[in-house]
Every structure is written in C-alpha cells, then in structure tokens.
Design an enzyme around this catalytic site. Structure first.
Site, PDB file in Angstrom:
ATOM      1  N   ASP A 268       0.838  -1.200   0.000  1.00  0.00           N
ATOM      2  CA  ASP A 268       0.000   0.000   0.000  1.00  0.00           C
ATOM      3  C   ASP A 268       0.873   1.250   0.000  1.00  0.00           C
ATOM      4  OD1 ASP A 268      -2.954   1.150   0.891  1.00  0.00           O
ATOM      5  OD2 ASP A 268      -1.307   2.308   1.763  1.00  0.00           O
TER       6      ASP A 268
ATOM      7  N   TYR B  17       2.738   9.967  -0.530  1.00  0.00           N
ATOM      8  CA  TYR B  17       3.852   9.441   0.251  1.00  0.00           C
ATOM      9  C   TYR B  17       5.199   9.722  -0.435  1.00  0.00           C
ATOM     10  CZ  TYR B  17       0.216   6.578   2.535  1.00  0.00           C
ATOM     11  OH  TYR B  17      -0.907   6.137   3.185  1.00  0.00           O
TER      12      TYR B  17
ATOM     13  N   LYS C  94      -2.904   5.906  -4.211  1.00  0.00           N
ATOM     14  CA  LYS C  94      -4.002   6.818  -3.880  1.00  0.00           C
ATOM     15  C   LYS C  94      -3.844   8.154  -4.592  1.00  0.00           C
ATOM     16  CE  LYS C  94      -3.797   4.792   0.745  1.00  0.00           C
ATOM     17  NZ  LYS C  94      -2.361   4.452   0.735  1.00  0.00           N
TER      18      LYS C  94
ATOM     19  N   HIS D 170      -7.634   9.562  -1.770  1.00  0.00           N
ATOM     20  CA  HIS D 170      -6.954   9.522  -0.474  1.00  0.00           C
ATOM     21  C   HIS D 170      -7.765  10.179   0.639  1.00  0.00           C
ATOM     22  CE1 HIS D 170      -2.622   9.276   1.302  1.00  0.00           C
ATOM     23  NE2 HIS D 170      -3.515   8.888   2.160  1.00  0.00           N
TER      24      HIS D 170
ATOM     25  N   ILE E 265      -2.801  -2.943   7.141  1.00  0.00           N
ATOM     26  CA  ILE E 265      -1.538  -2.654   6.434  1.00  0.00           C
ATOM     27  C   ILE E 265      -0.524  -2.033   7.402  1.00  0.00           C
ATOM     28  CG2 ILE E 265      -2.361  -2.508   4.058  1.00  0.00           C
ATOM     29  CD1 ILE E 265      -2.772   0.537   4.562  1.00  0.00           C
TER      30      ILE E 265
ATOM     31  N   LYS F  15       2.813  -0.726   9.082  1.00  0.00           N
ATOM     32  CA  LYS F  15       4.048  -0.199   8.511  1.00  0.00           C
ATOM     33  C   LYS F  15       5.193  -0.362   9.497  1.00  0.00           C
ATOM     34  CE  LYS F  15       6.742   3.777   8.710  1.00  0.00           C
ATOM     35  NZ  LYS F  15       6.898   4.984   9.552  1.00  0.00           N
TER      36      LYS F  15
ATOM     37  N   VAL G 265       9.847  -0.453   9.254  1.00  0.00           N
ATOM     38  CA  VAL G 265      11.057  -0.600   8.442  1.00  0.00           C
ATOM     39  C   VAL G 265      12.059  -1.514   9.139  1.00  0.00           C
ATOM     40  CG1 VAL G 265      10.758   1.618   7.282  1.00  0.00           C
ATOM     41  CG2 VAL G 265      12.082   1.510   9.411  1.00  0.00           C
TER      42      VAL G 265
ATOM     43  N   ARG H  82      10.368  -6.886  12.494  1.00  0.00           N
ATOM     44  CA  ARG H  82       8.944  -6.561  12.558  1.00  0.00           C
ATOM     45  C   ARG H  82       8.242  -6.881  11.243  1.00  0.00           C
ATOM     46  NH1 ARG H  82       6.984  -6.379  17.598  1.00  0.00           N
ATOM     47  NH2 ARG H  82       8.239  -5.034  18.938  1.00  0.00           N
TER      48      ARG H  82
ATOM     49  N   SER I 239       7.574 -10.508  11.739  1.00  0.00           N
ATOM     50  CA  SER I 239       6.650 -10.849  12.821  1.00  0.00           C
ATOM     51  C   SER I 239       5.238 -10.339  12.548  1.00  0.00           C
ATOM     52  CB  SER I 239       7.157 -10.317  14.162  1.00  0.00           C
ATOM     53  OG  SER I 239       7.175  -8.907  14.196  1.00  0.00           O
ATOM     54  N   ASN I 240       5.120  -9.179  11.905  1.00  0.00           N
ATOM     55  CA  ASN I 240       3.781  -8.683  11.561  1.00  0.00           C
ATOM     56  C   ASN I 240       3.067  -9.651  10.627  1.00  0.00           C
ATOM     57  OD1 ASN I 240       4.116  -6.396  13.121  1.00  0.00           O
ATOM     58  ND2 ASN I 240       4.463  -5.018  11.403  1.00  0.00           N
TER      59      ASN I 240
END
Length: 277
Positions: free
Chosen positions: A46, A51, A76, A109, A230, A232, A234, A238, A241-242
C-alpha cells in the site's frame, strides 16, 4: 510462507487481508524494505502519491522474484490532483513511477469536502477502472455523507474504504455502514501511534498468553473482525513478525476484551469531515 486470507471485493477481485504499508517511508528506503517485505511473503503493498515513494515501491517490485500478477498494489489520488481530468492524469503519473501498467486498487486519499471535487474524482476512477488502469476502485477517509453521495450519483459502490482504525478508535458505526453496502474496511495506523496501545494491559496479557508480541495481537484482532490491515515498519524483524500474525487465532473472549478498549476520544489523525488540507 505464511498463508494470508484474501477476502473478495464485490467487483469479483480479492485482496490479501494483511499487507505492507509505506506511509512516511522515504523513497530509497521504500525500495529496500518493500523488497524485504515481498521476500518475506507479503503480496499486498500500500502506497500513495502523497507518500512520494511510488518510485521506490516500483523498483522493489521490479527487483523482486515474484510475478507482477501475484502482487496486489494500492496507490491513492492526492488531494491536489482531485478533479476529473487531473485524477486521470495523476494515475498515469503514478503508474509511470510504479513502473506498471495497472494498479490493483486506486483510492481517493481523502474526501477533502471543502474542495468539492470528490464526486468528479470518483467519476474519473470509474472510467480508469473501465480502461483497465485500476482493477478495483475505492476511497479513503470519507465521511458517510460523502460516501452516500458518490454512490447515489454514480451507482458505483467503492470496494474498499481505508480509514483510521485501531483498538482505541474502532469506528463501529462506519464499519456497520460498510457491511450494509458490501464495502471492505481497511485500517490505517492499525497499531495506533506512539506505542501506547502496545503497552495496554489487555493487549500485553493476551500477548503473554500466546507467547507473541503486542503488535501481533492487534493485527490478529483486526483480521478476526474482518478488517484488511496494512501495518508499517522498516525494522526487518517486525516485517517478518507482523506477517506471522496471520497465523495467530484469538479466542472470541480475547476479541471481546480488545473490543472493550474503544474510546470516544481515540482518533489520532485528521477528521475526514474537516481535515484542514
């Protein structure tokens, strides 16, 4: 590889229920972390024109050893590009940055009601879907009156509505409206912001019971109540694990305990009815 459910859209397509978001990720960083996410098993990415990292996402997709048709990419329409002709041109610009012929989902958006251009923008998205540049179309951050207007004026119901949604701000009324219309709910900032909710005793107790971390519990809660989510990050650990949270099954009682964390003052982002931008 972690199996992720793929709930259907009312237009016949489907979406991986757990994806990877890149809000506030710099372009060069996005090229690296999106590639890591795809390698880890994510198939839903996404992004957004606002962004300013569509180019990095596009480079990651090209570098990944996964066919484009196996990936689900959302972008978006930026507020400043709302309007019929400008919305169509904006998707062309996004497609060039993403280095792809189509996106799987294109969203407005923000309704940005004060601009008064969300309806003509929605009409542009309908045409873009007909042209094959967007397989599915939806919205983000729309109050119910604006949702009702675009549906009444065009007869086309968004497949997805992406909104702020986390255990302290659950948007129950809006989710009921979505269910009535066949719109899937997608959560942005699904873990809240600032980390406070990750320390909530309800969340930490459930995490301890399952031997997982608090973020995984919250993601599993979203999946259990039917949200597309979704998160986020970096951080390489993680990212992995997410995604693993898709394997975590909460009990009905645990879901109800998290449901009880909803707060009237839980919003942390802008109010879509008057976002100020």
């Amino acid at each position: 590889m972690t199996a992720v459910p793929a709930p259907p859209f009312h237009d016949g397509s489907s979406v991986p229920q757990l994806g990877y978001g890149v809000w506030q990720v710099e372009d060069d960083v996005a090229a690296d972390v999106v590639r890591q996410a795809i390698d880890a098993g994510y198939r839903h990415i996404d992004t957004a024109a606002g962004y300013q990292n569509e180019g990095g996402v596009g480079r990651a997709v090209k570098a990944a050893d996964v066919p484009r048709e196996d990936l689900f990419i959302t972008t978006k329409l930026a507020n400043e590009d709302q309007g019929f002709d400008s919305a169509k041109a904006a998707l062309d610009a996004s497609l060039e940055k993403l280095d792809t012929d189509y996106v799987d989902l294109y969203l407005i958006h923000w309704a940005s009601p004060q601009r008064g251009k969300y309806l003509e923008s929605w009409k542009a998205l309908i045409e873009l879907q007909q042209e094959g540049k967007a397989k599915s179309i939806g919205v983000s951050n729309f109050p119910i009156p604006q949702l009702e207007e675009i549906i009444a004026e065009t007869g086309v119901v968004p497949v997805m509505h992406q909104i702020e949604l986390h255990p302290q701000f659950q948007q129950s009324e809006l989710r009921r409206y979505h269910a009535e219309k066949g719109i899937l709910t997608e959560a942005w900032s699904p873990l809240g912001q600032g980390g406070d909710i990750l320390k909530d005793p309800v969340i930490t107790a459930i995490a301890e019971a399952h031997g997982v971390d608090a973020g995984q519990v919250i993601i599993a809660w979203h999946l259990a109540i039917g949200n597309v989510v979704i998160p986020k990050t970096v951080t390489p650990e993680r990212i992995v694990s997410n995604l693993a949270a898709a394997q975590l099954v909460l009990t009905d009682e645990e879901v109800e305990r998290i449901d009880g964390l909803d707060r009237a003052d839980g919003r942390i982002g802008a109010d879509p009815a008057n976002p100020g931008f």
